[in-house]
Structure formats: C-alpha cells, structure tokens
Write a protein that holds these residues in place. Structure first.
Motif, short mmCIF file in Angstrom:
data_model
loop_
_atom_site.label_atom_id
_atom_site.label_comp_id
_atom_site.label_asym_id
_atom_site.label_seq_id
_atom_site.Cartn_x
_atom_site.Cartn_y
_atom_site.Cartn_z
N ALA A 325 -7.56 47.74 24.35
CA ALA A 325 -7.68 46.29 24.20
C ALA A 325 -8.68 45.72 25.20
O ALA A 325 -9.52 44.87 24.85
CB ALA A 325 -6.31 45.63 24.38
N GLU A 326 -8.62 46.21 26.43
CA GLU A 326 -9.58 45.78 27.45
C GLU A 326 -11.00 46.19 27.06
O GLU A 326 -11.96 45.43 27.24
CB GLU A 326 -9.21 46.39 28.80
N TYR A 327 -11.12 47.39 26.50
CA TYR A 327 -12.42 47.89 26.06
C TYR A 327 -13.00 47.02 24.95
O TYR A 327 -14.19 46.71 24.93
CB TYR A 327 -12.26 49.34 25.59
N ALA A 328 -12.14 46.61 24.01
CA ALA A 328 -12.59 45.79 22.89
C ALA A 328 -13.06 44.42 23.36
O ALA A 328 -14.07 43.89 22.87
CB ALA A 328 -11.46 45.64 21.87
N VAL A 329 -12.33 43.83 24.33
CA VAL A 329 -12.74 42.53 24.88
C VAL A 329 -14.10 42.66 25.56
O VAL A 329 -15.00 41.83 25.37
CB VAL A 329 -11.68 42.00 25.87
N ASN A 330 -14.26 43.72 26.34
CA ASN A 330 -15.53 43.97 27.03
C ASN A 330 -16.67 44.14 26.02
O ASN A 330 -17.76 43.60 26.20
CB ASN A 330 -15.39 45.23 27.90
N PHE A 331 -16.38 44.89 24.94
CA PHE A 331 -17.40 45.12 23.91
C PHE A 331 -17.84 43.81 23.26
O PHE A 331 -19.04 43.57 23.06
CB PHE A 331 -16.84 46.07 22.84
N GLU A 332 -16.89 42.95 22.89
CA GLU A 332 -17.24 41.69 22.24
C GLU A 332 -18.09 40.81 23.16
O GLU A 332 -19.02 40.15 22.71
CB GLU A 332 -15.97 40.95 21.82
N GLU A 333 -17.78 40.82 24.44
CA GLU A 333 -18.57 40.06 25.40
C GLU A 333 -19.99 40.63 25.49
O GLU A 333 -20.97 39.88 25.53
CB GLU A 333 -17.89 40.08 26.77
N SER A 334 -20.09 41.97 25.51
CA SER A 334 -21.40 42.62 25.56
C SER A 334 -22.23 42.27 24.34
O SER A 334 -23.44 42.00 24.45
CB SER A 334 -21.24 44.15 25.65
N LYS A 335 -21.62 42.27 23.16
CA LYS A 335 -22.34 41.99 21.92
C LYS A 335 -22.98 40.60 21.97
O LYS A 335 -24.14 40.41 21.54
CB LYS A 335 -21.40 42.12 20.72
N ILE A 336 -22.24 39.64 22.50
CA ILE A 336 -22.78 38.27 22.61
C ILE A 336 -23.98 38.27 23.54
O ILE A 336 -25.01 37.63 23.25
CB ILE A 336 -21.69 37.31 23.12
N TYR A 337 -23.88 38.98 24.65
CA TYR A 337 -25.00 39.03 25.60
C TYR A 337 -26.22 39.72 25.00
O TYR A 337 -27.37 39.34 25.29
CB TYR A 337 -24.57 39.74 26.89
N TYR A 338 -26.02 40.75 24.18
CA TYR A 338 -27.16 41.40 23.53
C TYR A 338 -27.91 40.41 22.64
O TYR A 338 -29.14 40.36 22.62
CB TYR A 338 -26.69 42.60 22.69
N LEU A 339 -27.15 39.62 21.89
CA LEU A 339 -27.78 38.62 21.02
C LEU A 339 -28.51 37.56 21.84
O LEU A 339 -29.61 37.13 21.48
CB LEU A 339 -26.72 37.97 20.12
N ASP A 340 -27.90 37.17 22.98
CA ASP A 340 -28.56 36.22 23.87
C ASP A 340 -29.83 36.81 24.46
O ASP A 340 -30.84 36.11 24.62
CB ASP A 340 -27.61 35.80 25.00
N MET A 341 -29.80 38.10 24.78
CA MET A 341 -30.98 38.75 25.35
C MET A 341 -32.13 38.76 24.34
O MET A 341 -33.29 38.54 24.70
CB MET A 341 -30.66 40.18 25.80
N LEU A 342 -31.81 39.01 23.08
CA LEU A 342 -32.85 39.02 22.05
C LEU A 342 -33.46 37.63 21.88
O LEU A 342 -34.67 37.49 21.66
CB LEU A 342 -32.26 39.51 20.72
#
Length: 573
Positions: A325-342
């Motif tokens: 569950a912690e991993y999934a939360v971390n992943f979702e946060e990372s995905k948002i940052y990847y989109l922001d980086m693009l």
C-alpha cells in the motif's frame, strides 16, 4: 499462459529441432561431423556466431539490467569490432593453413603436447561450467514463471539440444541457429514495438523520462578500474575477453572453421563485430522502455511474484499488504511528478525540471527502501528464498501485459536462445574432448568411425553433465555477469598462451606451460582477494580486468622463464 501461447511455444521449438535433425542426419565422417563439410557461407557463419554468444541470459538478464542500471552495459561491446579485425588478420589464417579441428591443435605444433592439453583442459573446465549456466539461466526463470519443476525444465532444454547436436554435429548447430536467431530477434523487436505503443506518453516524452532518470547512459568516459562498464574497460579489458572468446574458445572457433573459405569465415566474423552492438542496443533499449512503462503502470513490488505470493500465505501477509500500500501511494505520487516534469521540459523550465527530478530521485529511493523491506520479509519467511529479481523484469512484463500468442513467442525466444548457445558449447566440448584429449593421448590409432562415435558420446556426456550442473546450481547476482565472470577467470590465461605462440617466437613449450600455470594461479588469487576494501579485501577491480591480467602475466612470465632456461636467446632458433 493461454492455449495459443503453448502452441506457439512448443510448435516453434519442435519445428526448429526437427528441421535440424532432418537436414543433417547421418554425418558419416569425423570431418563432416566437426567441420560441417565446410559448407557454411559468410552470413550463416555470422548468424551462428551471434546466436552462440546470444544465450538466454542475454534476453533474460539484459533488459532487466537496463531497467535497473540503464544502457551503460553497451560499452562492454565497444571493443568488439577491433577484436574481430585482429582475429581475422592473425588467428583465422593460421587455423585454415593448418586445417585444424580445434584451436588447441595449433598449440602442439607451436609448443608441445602438454601445453595443448593444458589449454584444452582450461577451456573444458570453464565452458563445461558455462554450459550448465546457459541451461540453468532460463530454467530457473521459466520454471518459476510457468510453475514448472526446475529439474524437469533443465532436462527438457538439455534433452532437446542433445538430440539434434549429437545427431548432426556442427552443421546441425549452424543450421538451427539461423532459425533460432530469426525467432530471437523477431520476437524481441516485436516486443519493443508493442511496449512503445502501450506507453501513455509519446515516444519523444518516453526518451525524456529515460534520459532524466539516467537510463540512456551509454557513454561514460570516467576511468574507474572498479567500474565494470565504461568506455575504457570496453576498449581495453573487454578486447582481451573478446580476443580469447572468439579467437581461442572452441565454441566460437568451430563456427567459422566450418566456412567454405578463409574469406567467408573472415566476413562472418566481421559481420558479428559490427552487428552485435546494434543488437545489444535494441535489447537494452527495450529494457529502458519497460522502465518507462512501469513509471506509469504500477509494477510488482518484487518482480519474482512467486516469492510475494508465498508471503501472502504466511504470517507476514499483513506486513506485506502495508508495504504494498505504501509502495502504491509512492508510485502514484511519482507518476504525477513525471507528468509535471514533461510539462516543465516542454515549457523549457530548467529550474522546475531540476527540482522535480530531485523529488523523483527521492521517491525512487523510497521505492527501493520498500522493495528492500519486502525482500527482508521474504528471507525471514524462507531463509533460502532468492530475492534478486532483475532477471524477472522483462518476462514479468511479458506475462502481465502482452497479448496472447506474443507471450508464447517471447518464451520461445528464451528457449531458442538457451538451445542455440548450449548446442554450440556441447558441440565444442565434444570436439575438444575427442580431438585434443581422447584421440591425441588416450586412443591414438582408432578408425575414423570410432572417433565419430566417440565425439557423439562425448557431446552427449557433456550435455548430461550440463543438465546435472544446472540442477544443482544457484542463482548469481546477475546471470549475464556470472557468465562474463566465469569466462574472465580463464580466458586471459588461454589468450596469453596463444599470443605467446603468435608473437614471441623465441619462447618454447616448457616456459609457456609454467607461465600459464602461474598466471592462472595469479588470476584466481586476484579474484578471491577482490571486493570491497572496507570488507578486508586487498583491492576492488572490475572482473573484466582479469582478462588482461591473465594474458599479460602469461607473456611476462613466459619471457622471464625462457630467459632463465636459455639465457641470451631472444630470437627464433
């Protein structure tokens, strides 16, 4: 897997093996069995050489290595074209002039029987072990993914290879490798196209993500002797490995000794030198694209899902659920940052891009920490469990996300690669055992028919031995590194013997024999005292450097010993 996948998998393997037996059954002389009637043209030789080197380890381990470490492994091959040119100019003409069956026959002509026997035994030792690894590598992964018994998987792979290799010899190996190479590269390219099409971002954006996360790190000009893969190790230490592997390893020498002419063999070798780098680039790049894919689709917390499934059935299931569950939360946060980086890249906002990348690096560290915690739970639940999962990355992606039929084809790729490299190894081990040991030192005056039968029996013997070794082997940190390490322990010494033979004409058999023994002892000493200096080791050097150490040590020791034996002689008698 679906019924269609099973049909594709077993249909592909059965067609290749049957075709090899059909086209080559009934070799009636030792020459035709070991040299394939000298019928191979240059492109058949080139494909056979590439298929011999491209084992299942290449297709299992390389994408996972790119996923974890980026594309810097490609630097390992930068010295390959240079090595191919040297072998074409120096090695192959001598082998053709002497009409040898094995590379080690030349050493008796140049030195003596004991030097030939020593080189042959060193080859048999390292290649016999390597044959076991090339069976074990796909078997451990495939048995886990498919739920098969490991021993049964080892036997399946080994038995099919033994069948057509014993039946048709060198020609069977070369003929089947053309089909296997088509399946391997066709399947991998198709997988690469599919993963790119499945990405939720454009190809250009995928390259941005890969680049910003240091996965397109193909060039490293920093000299670091402890680094396995940089430009300097690729253009120096790896050249020694390639010279020994392609110039003195019978599993490769036998491929081009079957050529129609010297020119055909040279062209086949050069073809390998210039196509191998693009081939590795494709495989590594697929691994990088899988990495990008998993930045937008939740990956397993551990890619060897068999281990996490066992954990779910244990008393640690609750802790695993919390970590996932912690991993999934971390992943979702990372995905948002990847989109922001693009978005920042499109806006040419360098500062914002840099800040987002720093945040992603921190999140990635947290993901790795969670993965480590899960691995600790796995070991706590089962102390014998294997937690290194790099070699599972690509096939886990295949099973979870690719369409029916393609999954079976990708499994056929792994099996085909295992069969192609193992067949070359068994063929070479049978040849060397027969020609360099049995025929030369044990039974010297038997008939050609007897030696043909002996070669087939030795091939089968080594096949059974490889299956047994695979059954009792244990997984290394990374399979592709394990094979390169095993070769590096012995290749330097073997290459040193050959270079003394080619270029140090004043050195005789006694001197090079003693020098080879001393050098091999030196390499083993360096290896066993190599590692983290903080752990009490004497030094920390990349294992590719074992190759020049062993080679140059043979040349130096041989010159010194010869000078002691015959002082003042530095030229041909």
């Amino acid at each position: 897997m679906s019924t269609l996948d099973w049909i594709v998998l077993f249909g592909t393997l059965a067609l290749i093996a049957t075709y090899g037996v059909y086209k080559t059954y009934g070799a009636n002389s030792l020459d035709s069995y070991l040299r394939g009637k000298n019928s191979m043209n240059w492109w058949s030789i080139g494909l056979s050489i590439m298929a011999t080197q491209a084992s299942a380890i290449t297709f299992l381990s390389t994408p996972g290595q790119a996923y974890e470490d980026g594309m810097r492994f490609i630097q390992f091959y930068f010295g390959l074209p240079l090595a191919m040119i040297i072998i074409s100019v120096v090695f192959i003409p001598i082998y053709y002039r002497l009409k040898v069956y094995t590379a080690y026959e030349f050493l008796e002509n140049r030195f003596d029987l004991k030097t030939r026997t020593l080189a042959a035994l060193l080859f048999i030792l390292q290649r016999g072990l390597a044959a076991g690894i090339t069976i074990y590598a796909p078997a451990i992964i495939l048995s886990t993914l498919l739920g098969w018994n490991l021993t049964a998987t080892n036997i399946l792979i080994g038995s099919v290879v033994i069948l057509y290799t014993v039946s048709g010899g060198t020609e069977a190996v070369s003929i089947t490798q053309k089909q296997q190479m088509a399946v391997m590269m066709g399947g991998m390219i198709l997988a690469g196209i599919i993963v790119i099409q499945m990405l939720p971002i454009s190809f250009r954006e995928a390259l941005h993500v890969a680049g910003k996360m240091d996965k397109l790190n193909m060039i490293n000009l920093e000299f670091d002797i402890s680094d396995r893969y940089n430009v300097w190790s690729g253009m120096t230490a790896a050249v020694f490995l390639f010279l020994s592997y392609f110039g003195t390893d019978q599993s490769q020498v036998q491929r081009y000794l079957s050529g129609q002419t010297l020119s055909q063999s040279r062209m086949g070798l050069i073809m390998n030198g210039f196509l191998k780098i693009p081939m590795q680039f494709i495989i590594l790049f697929i691994g990088v694209m899988v990495f990008v894919f998993y930045q937008f689709f939740l990956p397993p917390v551990v890619f060897n899902t068999v281990q996490t499934d066992k954990l779910r059935q244990s008393e640690y299931a609750g802790e695993l659920e919390e970590l996932e569950a912690e991993y999934a939360v971390n992943f979702e946060e990372s995905k948002i940052y990847y989109l922001d980086m693009l978005k920042a890249i499109d806006a040419e906002d360098k500062r914002g891009e840099s800040e987002i990348r720093d945040k992603l690096t921190g999140l990635k560290s947290m993901q790795n920490r969670i993965r480590d915690d899960v691995k600790e739970l796995i070991v706590t639940n089962d102390p014998l469990a294997e937690t290194r999962d790099t070699d599972y990355v690509f096939m886990r992606f295949v099973m979870d996300h690719l369409p029916k039929g393609i999954i079976g084809l990708l499994f056929a790729v792994i099996f085909s690669a295992a069969m192609s490299s193992t067949a070359s190894e068994l063929n070479a081990l049978g040849s060397t055992s027969t020609v360099d040991l049995y025929k030369r030192s044990i039974k010297k005056n038997a008939s050609d028919k007897h030696y043909l039968k002996s070669s087939k029996l030795f091939t089968a013997f080594w096949g059974i031995g490889a299956i047994l070794f695979a059954t009792y082997a244990s997984l290394f940190e990374n399979l592709i590194q394990a094979v390169n390490l095993l070769g590096s322990l012995f290749y330097g010494t073997i290459l040193g013997i050959f270079l003394v033979a080619f270029f140090m004409k004043w050195v005789k058999g006694q001197a090079v024999f003693i020098a080879a023994l001393l050098s091999q002892a030196l390499v083993l000493f360096v290896h066993f005292r190599n590692g983290d200096v903080a752990d009490g080791k004497l030094w920390d050097i990349g294992f590719l450097w074992y190759n020049p150490i062993g080679c140059l040590a043979v040349m130096l020791f041989a010159a010194l010993i010869q000078a002691v034996i015959t002082p003042g002689k530095t030229s041909v008698d």
